[in-house]
Enzyme design. Structure first.
Site, PDB file in Angstrom:
ATOM      1  N   HIS A   7      69.208 -45.744 -12.562  1.00  0.00           N
ATOM      2  CA  HIS A   7      69.186 -45.571 -14.014  1.00  0.00           C
ATOM      3  C   HIS A   7      68.883 -44.131 -14.405  1.00  0.00           C
ATOM      4  CE1 HIS A   7      64.943 -46.557 -12.994  1.00  0.00           C
ATOM      5  NE2 HIS A   7      64.665 -45.660 -13.915  1.00  0.00           N
ATOM      6  N   HIS A  79      64.288 -38.224 -16.617  1.00  0.00           N
ATOM      7  CA  HIS A  79      64.628 -38.188 -15.192  1.00  0.00           C
ATOM      8  C   HIS A  79      65.773 -39.150 -14.916  1.00  0.00           C
ATOM      9  CE1 HIS A  79      61.842 -41.668 -15.224  1.00  0.00           C
ATOM     10  NE2 HIS A  79      62.564 -42.108 -14.211  1.00  0.00           N
ATOM     11  N   GLU A 129      63.501 -39.847  -9.627  1.00  0.00           N
ATOM     12  CA  GLU A 129      62.691 -40.969  -9.165  1.00  0.00           C
ATOM     13  C   GLU A 129      63.402 -41.617  -7.984  1.00  0.00           C
ATOM     14  OE1 GLU A 129      60.867 -45.200 -10.879  1.00  0.00           O
ATOM     15  OE2 GLU A 129      62.172 -43.982 -12.143  1.00  0.00           O
TER      16      GLU A 129
END
Length: 135
Positions: A7, A79, A129
Site C-alpha cells: 500500500h 510512505h 515500510e
C-alpha cells in the site's frame, strides 16, 4: 525478500473528510476505521485489488503523523509499503548492504503483522515500510 507492493500511506487531517472527498470525486470507498495504539494512528484502507491506499490520521498529539501534519497541514504521502516474506530476514539482508532499518521487526501494524521501516536516505528519499505477509 520483497514480494510486492502492499500500500501507499497518506496522512490526512481527518479520515471522515478524506473519505467524503475520495467518494465524491473518485467513487472510492474506505473500509472500517481501525486504531493502531502503538503508533498513535487511526487508519482505514481503500482496496484497489492489487494494492491499497492507507489513510492515516493521528490519534494522539505525540504520534509521528502529528509531526508530519505540522509540516504538511493538508496531508500527503507519508510512505509506501512493500510485502516481504520475513521482516527480520529482509532487515538483516539489507543491513549487510549498509541500509538503515528503523525498528527491530517486533513492531506490529493494526492487523498484527510484523513491520520495520527503511530510512528514506537509503531508498531514493522515500520512507519504506516492510510488512510481513504469510499466505
Amino acid at each position: 525478500m520483497i514480494t510486492g507492493l502492499s500500500h501507499v500511506s497518506i496522512v490526512v487531517p481527518s479520515l471522515e473528510a478524506a473519505a467524503r472527498e475520495l467518494d465524491s470525486k473518485y467513487g472510492l470507498k474506505i473500509g472500517a476505521i481501525n486504531v493502531n495504539a502503538e503508533q498513535g494512528v487511526r487508519l482505514a484502507y481503500v482496496e484497489l485489488g492489487n494494492a491499497k491506499i492507507e489513510l492515516m490520521e493521528p490519534s494522539r498529539p505525540d504520534s509521528p503523523v502529528t509531526r508530519f501534519l505540522e509540516r504538511n497541514p493538508r496531508g500527503g504521502i507519508h510512505h509506501f509499503c512493500l510485502n516481504v516474506d520475513d521482516v527480520a530476514a529482509t532487515s538483516d539482508a539489507v543491513r549487510t548492504k549498509g541500509v538503515r532499518v528503523l525498528g527491530d521487526g517486533t513492531q506490529r501494524n493494526a492487523q498484527g503483522e510484523r513491520i520495520a521501516f527503511v530510512h528514506p536516505q537509503d531508498f531514493l528519499g522515500a520512507l519504506v515500510e516492510l510488512e510481513e505477509h504469510h499466505g
